[in-house]
Scaffold this motif. Structure first.
Motif, PDB file in Angstrom:
ATOM      1  N   ARG A   1       0.702  -1.202   0.105  1.00 23.49           N
ATOM      2  CA  ARG A   1       0.079  -0.027  -0.046  1.00 23.49           C
ATOM      3  C   ARG A   1       0.876   1.296  -0.027  1.00 23.49           C
ATOM      4  O   ARG A   1       0.517   2.355  -0.049  1.00 23.49           O
ATOM      5  N   LEU A   2       2.004   1.214   0.148  1.00 22.66           N
ATOM      6  CA  LEU A   2       3.114   2.238   0.007  1.00 22.66           C
ATOM      7  C   LEU A   2       3.039   3.104  -1.268  1.00 22.66           C
ATOM      8  O   LEU A   2       2.728   2.455  -2.430  1.00 22.66           O
ATOM      9  N   PRO A   3       3.361   4.340  -1.332  1.00 20.17           N
ATOM     10  CA  PRO A   3       3.549   5.034  -2.428  1.00 20.17           C
ATOM     11  C   PRO A   3       4.522   4.609  -3.536  1.00 20.17           C
ATOM     12  O   PRO A   3       5.450   3.808  -3.005  1.00 20.17           O
ATOM     13  N   ALA A   4       4.366   4.714  -4.910  1.00 24.57           N
ATOM     14  CA  ALA A   4       5.254   4.061  -5.661  1.00 24.57           C
ATOM     15  C   ALA A   4       6.482   4.545  -5.649  1.00 24.57           C
ATOM     16  O   ALA A   4       7.409   3.854  -6.115  1.00 24.57           O
ATOM     17  N   ASP A   5       6.897   5.635  -5.277  1.00 23.85           N
ATOM     18  CA  ASP A   5       8.305   6.104  -5.335  1.00 23.85           C
ATOM     19  C   ASP A   5       9.066   5.595  -4.020  1.00 23.85           C
ATOM     20  O   ASP A   5      10.204   5.834  -3.936  1.00 23.85           O
ATOM     21  N   ILE A   6       8.553   4.809  -3.121  1.00 25.75           N
ATOM     22  CA  ILE A   6       9.170   4.274  -1.936  1.00 25.75           C
ATOM     23  C   ILE A   6       9.972   3.075  -2.497  1.00 25.75           C
ATOM     24  O   ILE A   6       9.625   2.251  -3.195  1.00 25.75           O
ATOM     25  N   ILE A   7      11.261   2.751  -2.132  1.00 23.67           N
ATOM     26  CA  ILE A   7      11.973   1.684  -2.582  1.00 23.67           C
ATOM     27  C   ILE A   7      11.856   0.579  -1.586  1.00 23.67           C
ATOM     28  O   ILE A   7      11.887   0.934  -0.348  1.00 23.67           O
ATOM     29  N   LEU A   8      11.610  -0.490  -1.932  1.00 27.71           N
ATOM     30  CA  LEU A   8      11.153  -1.594  -1.354  1.00 27.71           C
ATOM     31  C   LEU A   8      12.222  -2.748  -1.251  1.00 27.71           C
ATOM     32  O   LEU A   8      12.874  -3.007  -2.103  1.00 27.71           O
ATOM     33  N   PRO A   9      11.990  -3.643  -0.390  1.00 24.75           N
ATOM     34  CA  PRO A   9      12.935  -4.777  -0.334  1.00 24.75           C
ATOM     35  C   PRO A   9      12.415  -5.698  -1.748  1.00 24.75           C
ATOM     36  O   PRO A   9      11.553  -6.048  -2.092  1.00 24.75           O
ATOM     37  N   GLN A  10      13.609  -5.893  -2.383  1.00 24.47           N
ATOM     38  CA  GLN A  10      13.397  -6.727  -3.784  1.00 24.47           C
ATOM     39  C   GLN A  10      13.722  -7.932  -3.604  1.00 24.47           C
ATOM     40  O   GLN A  10      14.573  -8.753  -4.558  1.00 24.47           O
ATOM     41  N   TYR A  11      12.995  -8.667  -2.713  1.00 29.14           N
ATOM     42  CA  TYR A  11      13.226 -10.219  -2.521  1.00 29.14           C
ATOM     43  C   TYR A  11      12.173 -10.692  -1.752  1.00 29.14           C
ATOM     44  O   TYR A  11      11.470  -9.870  -1.262  1.00 29.14           O
ATOM     45  N   ASP A  12      11.838 -12.116  -1.681  1.00 26.17           N
ATOM     46  CA  ASP A  12      10.904 -12.506  -0.942  1.00 26.17           C
ATOM     47  C   ASP A  12      11.342 -12.598   0.521  1.00 26.17           C
ATOM     48  O   ASP A  12      11.969 -13.641   0.782  1.00 26.17           O
ATOM     49  N   ARG A  13      10.732 -11.906   1.455  1.00 20.58           N
ATOM     50  CA  ARG A  13      11.133 -11.961   2.759  1.00 20.58           C
ATOM     51  C   ARG A  13      10.904 -13.176   3.415  1.00 20.58           C
ATOM     52  O   ARG A  13      11.452 -13.867   4.345  1.00 20.58           O
ATOM     53  N   SER A  14       9.823 -13.990   3.126  1.00 24.54           N
ATOM     54  CA  SER A  14       9.270 -15.194   3.685  1.00 24.54           C
ATOM     55  C   SER A  14      10.475 -16.240   3.505  1.00 24.54           C
ATOM     56  O   SER A  14      10.083 -17.367   4.076  1.00 24.54           O
ATOM     57  N   GLN A  15      11.080 -16.317   2.503  1.00 22.60           N
ATOM     58  CA  GLN A  15      12.210 -17.311   2.163  1.00 22.60           C
ATOM     59  C   GLN A  15      13.628 -17.106   2.623  1.00 22.60           C
ATOM     60  O   GLN A  15      14.384 -17.934   2.660  1.00 22.60           O
ATOM     61  N   VAL A  16      13.643 -15.920   3.380  1.00 14.51           N
ATOM     62  CA  VAL A  16      15.083 -15.622   4.103  1.00 14.51           C
ATOM     63  C   VAL A  16      15.057 -16.212   5.471  1.00 14.51           C
ATOM     64  O   VAL A  16      14.183 -16.088   6.356  1.00 14.51           O
ATOM     65  N   LYS A  17      16.091 -16.982   5.486  1.00 18.40           N
ATOM     66  CA  LYS A  17      16.333 -17.438   7.075  1.00 18.40           C
ATOM     67  C   LYS A  17      17.682 -16.837   7.670  1.00 18.40           C
ATOM     68  O   LYS A  17      18.402 -16.119   7.159  1.00 18.40           O
ATOM     69  N   ALA A  18      17.638 -16.821   8.948  1.00 13.47           N
ATOM     70  CA  ALA A  18      18.717 -15.918   9.649  1.00 13.47           C
ATOM     71  C   ALA A  18      20.009 -16.784   9.529  1.00 13.47           C
ATOM     72  O   ALA A  18      20.141 -18.030   9.770  1.00 13.47           O
ATOM     73  N   GLY A  19      20.939 -15.661   9.314  1.00 13.44           N
ATOM     74  CA  GLY A  19      22.493 -16.236   9.294  1.00 13.44           C
ATOM     75  C   GLY A  19      23.598 -15.348   9.960  1.00 13.44           C
ATOM     76  O   GLY A  19      24.437 -15.799  10.322  1.00 13.44           O
ATOM     77  N   ILE A  20      22.723 -14.393  10.478  1.00 12.30           N
ATOM     78  CA  ILE A  20      23.547 -13.265  11.062  1.00 12.30           C
ATOM     79  C   ILE A  20      22.725 -12.785  12.447  1.00 12.30           C
ATOM     80  O   ILE A  20      21.642 -12.402  12.416  1.00 12.30           O
ATOM     81  N   LEU A  21      23.411 -12.800  13.420  1.00 11.58           N
ATOM     82  CA  LEU A  21      22.938 -12.262  14.854  1.00 11.58           C
ATOM     83  C   LEU A  21      23.617 -10.815  14.842  1.00 11.58           C
ATOM     84  O   LEU A  21      24.860 -10.639  14.880  1.00 11.58           O
ATOM     85  N   HIS A  22      22.725  -9.878  15.207  1.00  7.21           N
ATOM     86  CA  HIS A  22      23.536  -8.486  15.522  1.00  7.21           C
ATOM     87  C   HIS A  22      23.010  -8.059  16.832  1.00  7.21           C
ATOM     88  O   HIS A  22      22.092  -7.975  17.384  1.00  7.21           O
ATOM     89  N   ILE A  23      24.148  -7.504  17.659  1.00  6.37           N
ATOM     90  CA  ILE A  23      23.949  -7.122  19.005  1.00  6.37           C
ATOM     91  C   ILE A  23      24.214  -5.704  19.004  1.00  6.37           C
ATOM     92  O   ILE A  23      25.222  -5.231  18.508  1.00  6.37           O
TER      93      ILE A  23
END
Length: 493
Positions: free
Chosen positions: A12-34
């Motif tokens: 629903r965001l305006p068209a000029d907003i840059i969005l993640p260019q990948y399927d987030r549902s398929q991304v698994k964690a490989g980095i922990l950030h503290i």
């Protein structure tokens, strides 16, 4: 406006907003950030977002906070999503970052955080905990064994309070499960940050379990890195602007400049993302880049922050709008910093200095002098003192280093030139304030009192007569005439 940014809101965001260019549902964690504060979200998480867009991979980030629940409260209701607002006088870019999957709050999710540290899918732990988070002596690099929280964390079965306690307990669990090691990547403004982290963690773990220290030595890598991006604190005004732009609320918003740099020693024991494909410089030795950044950028930033704040300026852009402050920084770089550093042959140091002044002048960022002045006792050993040692050893100029130190000492006394109270944020704030009040206008004794602070200065500077005399003289001038007059005098005006 009641709607929060989240996965469902993306479409629903305006068209000029840059969005993640990948399927987030398929991304698994490989980095922990503290330390998932504003800097991480405007810097490392953006690079990881770029890697995921370019070639995917299981490099999603589990964020964590050791001190505050606020980041978890900002990002978890938003499915980890947040906006990076890139601003300068000529540019405005709004981008939603999707690389952070969730954020753990250590005080309430201790077991989950320890399990994440032990999880074999986590290949890298990145850190932005500020200089004081390493519980080390900046002068020697050694663990502060008498630090209250370190002492508490060394008790058997203690729930950790420090970064070192969390890392040690998590790695202990990882070792006990028979899993492989990982990479601990410091992204804090410390010279040789990877080596500093390794030293204090081994000293800490040796006291917990000598066998664990041996395992860490063999199974964990500690690459050094250099990070650079100016990220001021997000204001309510920023959030209101973003809400109008996005047509929804974003409690995790960060604001930053267009410039970004990350240089990493390529020493990853368990694999890494293809950072080199998204603009990260992967090198065999970070030292030269690190020293240039710490001494040129951070050194000048702190000088401008202390002197600028005392002169009555709230933002860095206001300070560098003053001709005398620009002249001071340029002479500081030319006569004191440049002679003290090694500049690689392919590095255009003149262009770098021009670029720094342009970045400092970015009024769209509204970077507060007070924010940069925080935790000075932890910062100035890296930002000023190595340059100072080099210049003293060679007989070179120290005018601006002395001016900077004198302004810092005046700042930490706790009130400005108009007599207004300063909220000094520093681990040694009370000790520094009381030290100033103890000696007040006896400037030679005041200087000796400060130089004897072993947490900041090493013994080589205490007995340097040239430094002591120059610093006492500058403190007296500042007390009598103020920053603006002293600045003009030093510039011969």
């Amino acid at each position: 406006m009641n709607h929060r940014l989240n996965q469902q809101q993306l479409k629903r965001l305006p068209a000029d907003i840059i969005l993640p260019q990948y399927d987030r549902s398929q991304v698994k964690a490989g980095i922990l950030h503290i330390g998932t504060g504003a800097f991480h979200r405007a810097h490392q998480a953006v690079y990881v977002d770029d890697v995921l867009a370019l070639e995917g991979g299981d490099w999603g980030i589990v964020g964590s906070s050791l001190r505050s629940k606020s980041v978890a409260e900002q990002l978890n209701p938003q499915d980890g999503l947040y906006t990076v607002l890139v601003r300068d006088s000529a540019r405005l870019q709004t981008r939603v970052i999707g690389s952070v999957l969730n954020v753990l709050y250590a005080a309430e999710q201790s077991e989950e955080l320890l399990d994440t540290l032990a999880n074999p899918s986590i290949k890298i732990v990145t850190l932005t905990v500020t200089e004081k988070g390493y519980c080390h002596d900046p002068a020697t690099g050694n663990l502060l064994i008498n630090h209250r929280d370190v002492t508490a964390d060394l008790q058997p079965n203690a729930i950790p309070k420090t970064l070192l306690g969390w890392l040690c307990r998590g790695l202990q669990r990882r070792k006990a499960a028979g899993f492989t090691g990982l990479t601990l990547l410091s992204c804090d403004n410390l010279p040789n940050n990877g080596r500093v982290l390794k030293k204090v963690l081994l000293q800490f773990s040796q006291r917990v379990d000598p066998a664990l220290a041996v395992w860490i030595e063999k199974s964990v890598s500690f690459p050094c890195s250099m990070i650079d991006r100016i990220v001021p604190a997000t204001t309510e005004e920023d959030r209101l602007f973003a809400a109008q732009t996005l047509a929804c609320r974003d409690e995790g918003l960060v604001v930053t400049e267009p410039f970004s740099q990350w240089v990493i020693e390529d020493n990853f024991i368990a694999g890494r993302p293809a950072f080199e494909k998204v603009g990260v410089q992967m090198v065999s030795d970070v030292t030269a880049y690190e020293e240039i950044k710490l001494r040129f950028l951070n050194g000048a930033h702190s000088l401008l922050a202390y002197a600028g704040f005392l002169a009555g300026y709230q933002y860095i852009a206001q300070v560098v709008a003053q001709e005398n402050f620009v002249a001071a920084v340029q002479d500081f770089w030319k006569s004191e910093v440049l002679p003290s550093v090694y500049v690689p042959l392919d590095f255009d140091i003149d262009a770098y200095q021009s670029q720094l002044l342009a970045r400092f002048s970015n009024s769209a960022l509204r970077h507060k002098t007070w924010q940069i002045a925080m935790d000075g006792s932890q910062k100035i050993p890296q930002r000023w003192l190595n340059t100072l040692r080099s210049q003293l050893a060679s007989g070179g100029e120290i005018t601006w280093l002395v001016f900077a130190l004198a302004n810092w000492i005046r700042y930490v006394r706790g009130y400005d030139e108009q007599g207004q109270v300063i909220d000094v944020q520093d681990p040694l704030a009370l000790e520094l304030r009381d030290l100033y009040r103890q000696y007040d206008k006896n400037y030679p004794k005041l200087v000796q009192g400060f130089l004897r602070l072993e947490q900041i200065f090493d013994v080589d500077l205490v007995d340097n007569e040239r430094l002591s005399m120059a610093l006492a003289e500058q403190l007296e001038h500042l007390a009598v005439d103020g920053v603006t007059v002293c600045l003009g005098r030093l510039l011969g005006k």
